[in-house]
Design an enzyme around this catalytic site. Structure first.
Site, mmCIF file in Angstrom:
data_model
loop_
_atom_site.group_PDB
_atom_site.id
_atom_site.type_symbol
_atom_site.label_atom_id
_atom_site.label_comp_id
_atom_site.label_asym_id
_atom_site.label_seq_id
_atom_site.Cartn_x
_atom_site.Cartn_y
_atom_site.Cartn_z
ATOM 1 N N SER A 5 0.762 -0.907 0.602
ATOM 2 C CA SER A 5 -0.288 -0.087 -0.100
ATOM 3 C C SER A 5 0.470 1.133 0.190
ATOM 4 O O SER A 5 -0.111 2.837 -0.431
ATOM 5 C CB SER A 5 -0.933 0.446 0.871
ATOM 6 N N LYS A 42 0.155 3.268 -3.097
ATOM 7 C CA LYS A 42 -0.905 4.200 -3.222
ATOM 8 C C LYS A 42 -0.779 5.865 -3.354
ATOM 9 O O LYS A 42 -1.814 6.088 -4.418
ATOM 10 C CB LYS A 42 -2.236 4.276 -1.644
ATOM 11 N N TYR A 73 -3.953 -2.734 -10.044
ATOM 12 C CA TYR A 73 -3.694 -3.110 -8.960
ATOM 13 C C TYR A 73 -2.462 -4.346 -7.799
ATOM 14 O O TYR A 73 -1.817 -3.211 -7.722
ATOM 15 C CB TYR A 73 -5.134 -2.843 -8.053
ATOM 16 N N TYR A 128 -3.985 3.752 8.372
ATOM 17 C CA TYR A 128 -5.537 2.913 7.499
ATOM 18 C C TYR A 128 -6.138 3.755 9.387
ATOM 19 O O TYR A 128 -6.539 5.138 9.303
ATOM 20 C CB TYR A 128 -5.243 2.060 7.806
ATOM 21 N N VAL A 172 1.327 -3.422 3.535
ATOM 22 C CA VAL A 172 1.580 -4.913 4.700
ATOM 23 C C VAL A 172 2.758 -5.245 4.203
ATOM 24 O O VAL A 172 3.184 -6.733 5.012
ATOM 25 C CB VAL A 172 -0.249 -5.923 4.422
#
Ligand code: GLN
Length: 332
Positions: free
Chosen positions: A70, A73, A195, A247, A265
């Protein structure tokens, strides 16, 4: 002989102290949703810090490659802003913290759009819009963009990509939800392919520090001199990293560390000190929110020791580089 570099010498000591302190901390668990991530040696721990003059201090496993997950992103989001503009981007994805886990299958009920581009739903929306705008070259261009930010060409981990693709049923559900809501108008499988490839790009802690300092340096990689992202996309990206990057721990993070950041992660975290530093940390054991345990503690330590919190006006950190260049800036 070259003059010793005061930035490196003092920062090296600080990083070594933090690395030594945190090494013994084995709290947290490896990501295990695919076997490839559970196989990563749990004890790896690398720290890297880069400044807008291209100086880098690093220690431990800072040159060890891991999957970006992530942490890609915010960079994909900045690229979308550059590619289709602000209005079209914000018609596809919001900038509101969700307070929910990163893989929640949900849209913001007020807008019928993903809450923000830092959670999976928002990131998949960003991929869908990139694919719609760029066609089949989207992944190569995204990979090149992240490589420009890092200052070296990047590649993907094929085994991680295959497993993400085979097991990504939650992300598939999100992809179909987005398509049904009209967020993008291209094939869902092709969007997920983009993705999952984006998640599988291999980076090091040093790469993350360089990618972070590219954002800190208003979008220009300080080593190559290449403009990677425009000024306005960088401002929006740092804002959304500040409020949504960690998050459902994003609120605590903004008070405690006070820096825009993004975790993945794979165990990576990138943090940005606007106009001053990029921080890259890698340690694969994660807490329940999916954030690297040692990575977070390391960012907390650097922010406290160097006074980096964006709103801490009682220390020299808000002028980190200036203070550094005129003498010690460390609180140790
Ligand atoms: N590949 C992961 C997923 O899509 C990335 C999530 C993350 O790093 N938090 O579930």
């Amino acid at each position: 002989m070259a003059e010793p570099n005061p930035f490196s010498a003092e920062l090296d000591n600080l990083i070594a102290a933090l690395h030594g302190e945190l090494k013994a901390n084995t709290a947290g668990e490896l990501a295990s949703y695919i076997p490839e991530l559970a196989k990563v040696p749990a004890d790896l721990f690398g720290i890297a810090v880069a400044d807008p003059r291209g100086r880098v201090s690093s220690l431990g496993d800072a040159a060890h490659e891991f999957t970006i997950q992530s942490v890609a992103k915010p960079f994909a989001f900045a690229m979308l802003l550059d590619t289709i503009g602000r209005d079209a981007t914000y018609r596809s994805v919001g900038v509101q913290p969700s307070g929910d886990p990163f893989n929640a299958i949900e849209l913001d009920p007020r807008t019928n759009r993903p809450f923000n581009p830092m959670v999976n739903a928002g990131a998949i929306a960003v991929c869908g819009r990139l694919l719609q705008a760029l066609g089949p070259s989207a992944f190569d261009r995204l990979k090149a963009k992240l490589g420009d930010a890092a200052g070296r060409p990047l590649d993907i981990d094929e085994a991680v990509f295959r497993s993400e693709n085979e097991t990504g049923h939650r992300n598939r559900a999100i992809g179909h939800l987005l398509r049904a809501a009209g967020v993008f108008d291209v094939d869902v499988e092709a969007v997920l392919d983009l993705y999952f490839r984006q998640c599988s790009i291999k980076v090091t802690a040093i790469d993350l520090a360089m990618m972070g300092v590219t954002l800190a340096n208003v979008g220009t990689n300080p080593v190559t001199g290449r403009e990677v992202f425009g000024v306005d996309p960088v401002r929006d990206t740092l804002s959304v990293m500040f409020t949504c990057g960690m998050y459902n721990a994003a609120g605590e993070w903004s008070c405690r560390v006070g820096l825009p950041a993004k975790s993945g992660v794979g165990g990576g975290i990138v943090a940005v000190v606007n106009r001053q530093l990029g921080i890259g940390v890698f340690s694969p054991r994660l807490d329940e929110a999916g954030n690297s345990v040692r990575g977070q503690l390391c960012c907390i330590g650097l922010a406290e020791d160097l006074g980096l919190h964006a709103f801490d006006s009682t220390n020299p950190g808000s002028n980190f580089l200036r203070a550094w260049d005129h003498g010690s800036n460390s609180r140790r």
